[in-house]
Design a protein around this motif. Sequence first.
Motif, mmCIF file in Angstrom:
data_model
loop_
_atom_site.group_PDB
_atom_site.id
_atom_site.type_symbol
_atom_site.label_atom_id
_atom_site.label_comp_id
_atom_site.label_asym_id
_atom_site.label_seq_id
_atom_site.Cartn_x
_atom_site.Cartn_y
_atom_site.Cartn_z
ATOM 1 N N THR A 166 48.787 15.439 -29.937
ATOM 2 C CA THR A 166 49.528 15.754 -28.716
ATOM 3 C C THR A 166 49.422 17.252 -28.481
ATOM 4 O O THR A 166 49.691 18.043 -29.388
ATOM 5 C CB THR A 166 51.000 15.328 -28.865
ATOM 6 N N ALA A 192 49.430 20.428 -21.976
ATOM 7 C CA ALA A 192 48.446 20.265 -20.903
ATOM 8 C C ALA A 192 49.135 20.534 -19.587
ATOM 9 O O ALA A 192 50.227 20.008 -19.367
ATOM 10 C CB ALA A 192 47.879 18.857 -20.909
ATOM 11 N N GLU A 212 52.690 17.487 -21.582
ATOM 12 C CA GLU A 212 52.007 17.232 -22.857
ATOM 13 C C GLU A 212 51.027 16.086 -22.679
ATOM 14 O O GLU A 212 51.249 15.200 -21.838
ATOM 15 C CB GLU A 212 53.043 16.832 -23.917
ATOM 16 N N LEU A 213 49.982 16.115 -23.454
ATOM 17 C CA LEU A 213 48.989 15.043 -23.389
ATOM 18 C C LEU A 213 48.768 14.506 -24.802
ATOM 19 O O LEU A 213 48.544 15.285 -25.733
ATOM 20 C CB LEU A 213 47.668 15.587 -22.823
ATOM 21 N N THR A 214 48.831 13.186 -24.944
ATOM 22 C CA THR A 214 48.505 12.567 -26.237
ATOM 23 C C THR A 214 47.143 11.908 -26.088
ATOM 24 O O THR A 214 46.918 11.133 -25.144
ATOM 25 C CB THR A 214 49.588 11.537 -26.628
ATOM 26 N N VAL A 215 46.242 12.266 -26.963
ATOM 27 C CA VAL A 215 44.852 11.825 -26.772
ATOM 28 C C VAL A 215 44.231 11.374 -28.103
ATOM 29 O O VAL A 215 44.507 11.957 -29.156
ATOM 30 C CB VAL A 215 44.044 12.970 -26.082
ATOM 31 N N VAL A 224 41.549 12.198 -20.216
ATOM 32 C CA VAL A 224 42.162 13.473 -19.814
ATOM 33 C C VAL A 224 42.248 13.544 -18.291
ATOM 34 O O VAL A 224 41.491 12.875 -17.575
ATOM 35 C CB VAL A 224 41.389 14.699 -20.386
ATOM 36 N N GLU A 225 43.150 14.379 -17.828
ATOM 37 C CA GLU A 225 43.422 14.453 -16.391
ATOM 38 C C GLU A 225 42.265 15.110 -15.604
ATOM 39 O O GLU A 225 41.720 14.495 -14.673
ATOM 40 C CB GLU A 225 44.731 15.235 -16.208
#
Length: 327
Positions: A155, A158, A162-165, A184-185
């Motif tokens: 995480t 972003a 937040e971004l979990t990838v 991803v965005e």
Amino acid sequence: MTAETRFETLDTHTGGEPTRLITDGLDRSEFEGGSVREQRDAFAETHDRVRELLMKEPRGHDDMFGAVRVPPEAEEADVGLFFMDGGGYLDMCGHGTIGVVTALVQRGELEPKSQIRVETPAGVVTAKPTVEDGRVERVAVRNVRSFVVDETTVTVDADGGELTVDVDVVYAGNFFAMVDGEAVEPPVDADHAGELVDLGLGIRAAVDDAVDAVNPLTGESGEVSITEFYRSDRDADRTLVVFGEGSVDRSPCGTGTCAKMTLLHREGELAVGERYAHESVVGSRFTGRLLDAETRDGLTVTTPEVSGRAYVTGEHSFVSRPDDSLG
Ligand code: PYC
């Protein structure tokens, strides 16, 4: 009068990505001797200022990349090479190997053998130049043994949240954090390079904390040094590679192409010998294939080959004076 220091370089680009080979001005007695990895580490201790001087502004730029030729230690090797960028050093570089071999063969400084063995900090790789009328048309690089190391979920911060990838960690001469662009965005393209750089650096740091970057074949530990965002397209996979202090590879990244082929093989999507095309954010292409692959103790190990074209862009003479406080 204050004495100035002079450095000579021979510059190339491979698919748009620069390689600045430092050819003169170094005190080689301070780092030569031993394996190429040891010579690179000694250079980092004694000459890091030269890396900064030639990679960063005003003599370089945020995306500059460099190399130094040294005597190899491995008996089978013809030449030794190590690599650097604005942030530090990488163990292996595909575009850099293609660039340096192209320049040195064309200038008669390296014998145009069908297989030139290059010792790098990651091990010995083989460069196969195609020469026509004295001009190197392409170089195919057989990389070190590559494999999928691990997978993890991180995480990161972003753009306003937040971004979990999910990330696959792949070794292909360098340790890569491989990220599917769908997860991803920002779209994986040149217009969104700035956002992807921030995201890529965050993912790289988080993955490096989360996994042990150890090469099970050599026992050597390293660090996750590159984030590769990828997406599939009709005739070639697209990639945007972030490394160093936030550099974006203009080429499809030689070791990154090897990492992607290894990942695809593990997922049953690329067979040994099948031709692979990889395109960068600026539209330059590398082709590749896996020369062999085997699965041992649950570990899929491949030997990838990547091929691309380089051009000499210039020879430079840089100067530096000790009384120049900005350097
Ligand atoms: O071509 O392997 C490569 C590379 C690594 C970092 C930039 N280019």
